[in-house]
Design a protein around this motif. Sequence first.
Motif, PDB file in Angstrom:
ATOM      1  N   VAL A  21      39.629  41.385  48.213  1.00  0.00           N
ATOM      2  CA  VAL A  21      40.381  40.893  47.055  1.00  0.00           C
ATOM      3  C   VAL A  21      39.557  41.170  45.795  1.00  0.00           C
ATOM      4  CG1 VAL A  21      41.275  38.835  45.916  1.00  0.00           C
ATOM      5  CG2 VAL A  21      41.578  39.132  48.375  1.00  0.00           C
ATOM      6  N   ARG A  22      40.218  41.618  44.747  1.00  0.00           N
ATOM      7  CA  ARG A  22      39.517  41.931  43.507  1.00  0.00           C
ATOM      8  C   ARG A  22      40.248  41.320  42.317  1.00  0.00           C
ATOM      9  NH1 ARG A  22      36.423  42.789  46.785  1.00  0.00           N
ATOM     10  NH2 ARG A  22      35.191  44.664  47.238  1.00  0.00           N
ATOM     11  N   PRO A  23      39.508  40.949  41.273  1.00  0.00           N
ATOM     12  CA  PRO A  23      40.163  40.428  40.068  1.00  0.00           C
ATOM     13  C   PRO A  23      41.083  41.467  39.443  1.00  0.00           C
ATOM     14  CG  PRO A  23      37.774  40.063  40.006  1.00  0.00           C
ATOM     15  CD  PRO A  23      38.043  40.988  41.150  1.00  0.00           C
ATOM     16  N   LEU A  24      42.155  40.983  38.860  1.00  0.00           N
ATOM     17  CA  LEU A  24      43.051  41.851  38.110  1.00  0.00           C
ATOM     18  C   LEU A  24      42.514  41.967  36.686  1.00  0.00           C
ATOM     19  CD1 LEU A  24      45.728  43.428  37.871  1.00  0.00           C
ATOM     20  CD2 LEU A  24      46.807  41.276  37.190  1.00  0.00           C
ATOM     21  N   VAL A  25      42.203  43.182  36.269  1.00  0.00           N
ATOM     22  CA  VAL A  25      41.684  43.425  34.925  1.00  0.00           C
ATOM     23  C   VAL A  25      42.811  43.943  34.052  1.00  0.00           C
ATOM     24  CG1 VAL A  25      40.014  44.722  33.549  1.00  0.00           C
ATOM     25  CG2 VAL A  25      39.379  43.900  35.824  1.00  0.00           C
ATOM     26  N   ASP A  26      43.125  43.193  33.018  1.00  0.00           N
ATOM     27  CA  ASP A  26      44.182  43.599  32.090  1.00  0.00           C
ATOM     28  C   ASP A  26      43.726  44.788  31.256  1.00  0.00           C
ATOM     29  OD1 ASP A  26      46.705  42.797  30.310  1.00  0.00           O
ATOM     30  OD2 ASP A  26      45.012  43.142  28.953  1.00  0.00           O
ATOM     31  N   SER A  27      42.515  44.696  30.680  1.00  0.00           N
ATOM     32  CA  SER A  27      42.022  45.736  29.785  1.00  0.00           C
ATOM     33  C   SER A  27      40.531  45.544  29.555  1.00  0.00           C
ATOM     34  CB  SER A  27      42.763  45.685  28.438  1.00  0.00           C
ATOM     35  OG  SER A  27      42.741  44.377  27.902  1.00  0.00           O
ATOM     36  N   THR A  28      39.874  46.612  29.108  1.00  0.00           N
ATOM     37  CA  THR A  28      38.469  46.543  28.741  1.00  0.00           C
ATOM     38  C   THR A  28      38.288  47.076  27.318  1.00  0.00           C
ATOM     39  OG1 THR A  28      37.961  48.729  29.649  1.00  0.00           O
ATOM     40  CG2 THR A  28      37.706  46.842  31.135  1.00  0.00           C
ATOM     41  N   PHE A  29      37.307  46.513  26.624  1.00  0.00           N
ATOM     42  CA  PHE A  29      36.952  46.936  25.274  1.00  0.00           C
ATOM     43  C   PHE A  29      35.426  46.982  25.186  1.00  0.00           C
ATOM     44  CE2 PHE A  29      41.008  44.803  24.942  1.00  0.00           C
ATOM     45  CZ  PHE A  29      41.737  45.562  24.026  1.00  0.00           C
ATOM     46  N   PRO A  30      34.870  47.886  24.394  1.00  0.00           N
ATOM     47  CA  PRO A  30      33.430  47.832  24.166  1.00  0.00           C
ATOM     48  C   PRO A  30      33.076  46.572  23.372  1.00  0.00           C
ATOM     49  CG  PRO A  30      34.446  49.440  22.706  1.00  0.00           C
ATOM     50  CD  PRO A  30      35.519  48.984  23.651  1.00  0.00           C
ATOM     51  N   LEU A  31      31.850  46.086  23.562  1.00  0.00           N
ATOM     52  CA  LEU A  31      31.416  44.895  22.830  1.00  0.00           C
ATOM     53  C   LEU A  31      31.621  45.053  21.327  1.00  0.00           C
ATOM     54  CD1 LEU A  31      29.988  42.146  22.612  1.00  0.00           C
ATOM     55  CD2 LEU A  31      27.805  43.384  22.671  1.00  0.00           C
ATOM     56  N   ALA A  32      31.379  46.254  20.806  1.00  0.00           N
ATOM     57  CA  ALA A  32      31.542  46.481  19.365  1.00  0.00           C
ATOM     58  C   ALA A  32      32.970  46.233  18.899  1.00  0.00           C
ATOM     59  CB  ALA A  32      31.111  47.907  19.017  1.00  0.00           C
ATOM     60  N   ASP A  33      33.942  46.303  19.809  1.00  0.00           N
ATOM     61  CA  ASP A  33      35.346  46.072  19.468  1.00  0.00           C
ATOM     62  C   ASP A  33      35.835  44.746  20.056  1.00  0.00           C
ATOM     63  OD1 ASP A  33      37.778  46.648  18.286  1.00  0.00           O
ATOM     64  OD2 ASP A  33      38.508  47.831  19.980  1.00  0.00           O
ATOM     65  N   ALA A  34      34.947  43.752  20.067  1.00  0.00           N
ATOM     66  CA  ALA A  34      35.305  42.445  20.609  1.00  0.00           C
ATOM     67  C   ALA A  34      36.516  41.843  19.899  1.00  0.00           C
ATOM     68  CB  ALA A  34      34.114  41.499  20.500  1.00  0.00           C
ATOM     69  N   ARG A  35      36.678  42.141  18.622  1.00  0.00           N
ATOM     70  CA  ARG A  35      37.807  41.581  17.878  1.00  0.00           C
ATOM     71  C   ARG A  35      39.142  41.997  18.502  1.00  0.00           C
ATOM     72  NH1 ARG A  35      38.521  39.246  12.975  1.00  0.00           N
ATOM     73  NH2 ARG A  35      36.286  39.506  12.563  1.00  0.00           N
ATOM     74  N   SER A  36      39.267  43.248  18.929  1.00  0.00           N
ATOM     75  CA  SER A  36      40.523  43.693  19.535  1.00  0.00           C
ATOM     76  C   SER A  36      40.797  42.956  20.838  1.00  0.00           C
ATOM     77  CB  SER A  36      40.484  45.204  19.777  1.00  0.00           C
ATOM     78  OG  SER A  36      40.438  45.919  18.557  1.00  0.00           O
ATOM     79  N   GLY A  37      39.756  42.757  21.626  1.00  0.00           N
ATOM     80  CA  GLY A  37      39.922  42.026  22.878  1.00  0.00           C
ATOM     81  C   GLY A  37      40.347  40.590  22.650  1.00  0.00           C
ATOM     82  N   LEU A  38      39.693  39.914  21.703  1.00  0.00           N
ATOM     83  CA  LEU A  38      40.041  38.527  21.406  1.00  0.00           C
ATOM     84  C   LEU A  38      41.427  38.418  20.775  1.00  0.00           C
ATOM     85  CD1 LEU A  38      36.528  37.416  20.216  1.00  0.00           C
ATOM     86  CD2 LEU A  38      37.815  36.349  22.085  1.00  0.00           C
TER      87      LEU A  38
END
Length: 317
Positions: free
Chosen positions: A284-301
């Motif tokens: 079983v593995r977590p479902l990952v919606d999306s990834t962003f680089p740390l520098a683009d944390a604003r887009s992820g949040l």
Amino acid sequence: MLAAYVSRFSSDSLDGLVVDERPAPPVRDGWVVVDVRAAALNHHDLWSLRGVGLRADQLPMILGTDAAGVVDGREVVVHGVIGGPHGRGVPADEPRSLLSERYDGALAEQVAVPAWNLVDKPAELSFVEAACLPTAWLTAYRMLFSVGGAQPGQRVLVQGAGGGVATAAIRLGAAAGLEVVVTGRDEERRARALALGAAAAVEPGARVPRADLVLETVGRATWSHSVRSVRPGGRIVVAGATSGEPENAELTRIFFTELEVRGVTMGTRDDLEHLLAFLARTGVRPLVDSTFPLADARSGLARLAAGTQFGKIVLTL
């Protein structure tokens, strides 16, 4: 080091977010510094940006409770609960806290934690997958098994398809032989819940067969439905109230049908070890919606704040 941190509080939660250089973590006795490889986002980060659980004199505070990384060549997952009755590395009388509440968090190139808080990352899991676990997946595991006591063949109602805890509960429950029923606001989320292994997915408030256990993280919008949907003598486990406090506690129904209501905040270090072993063994593995680089944390949040994700949002380094 690069980090995402709260510079000031704002009702528009992203106004006070800054992604910039911060000093490296200080060295404390019994603590270690982890080189972060991946860090997952949680609603806790949005609440911190609004000032929930923080004071102005604690700012700037680096966000993040979840991380996986490396210490001296050792691949680890960080248990984000600091101190408390089962903790180490802080004074015994210090209240329990989560990373980013009293100590800087994990949305950074490095994070400092008590050495006791490190758990070996199974080789079967990537850093991104492992970073998804210490909050949402650990909470779901504890809600289902450590506190909920779910047994194969029992029916579990999960309120609110799409969130990190809900998707974790679906996958863990299905793998453990539970009949998982999920509520979801839209047809697409319900369909995705079924694809993850849910036995049924219905609209919020819909009539469902009585459940042995209800997992409640939504609060006001679903609380009455949760109380009505659990069998007499059953259990409701609460780990959040994202829609606010319920207006009606339903106390009459709770005592008359002898329901048990339990609370959960994440889980213990032992729970995290058991969860990692569960995933390594079952596949079983977590479902990952999306990834962003740390520098683009604003887009992820911003994506997290919009509520459009299905699964976890992870920042990578």
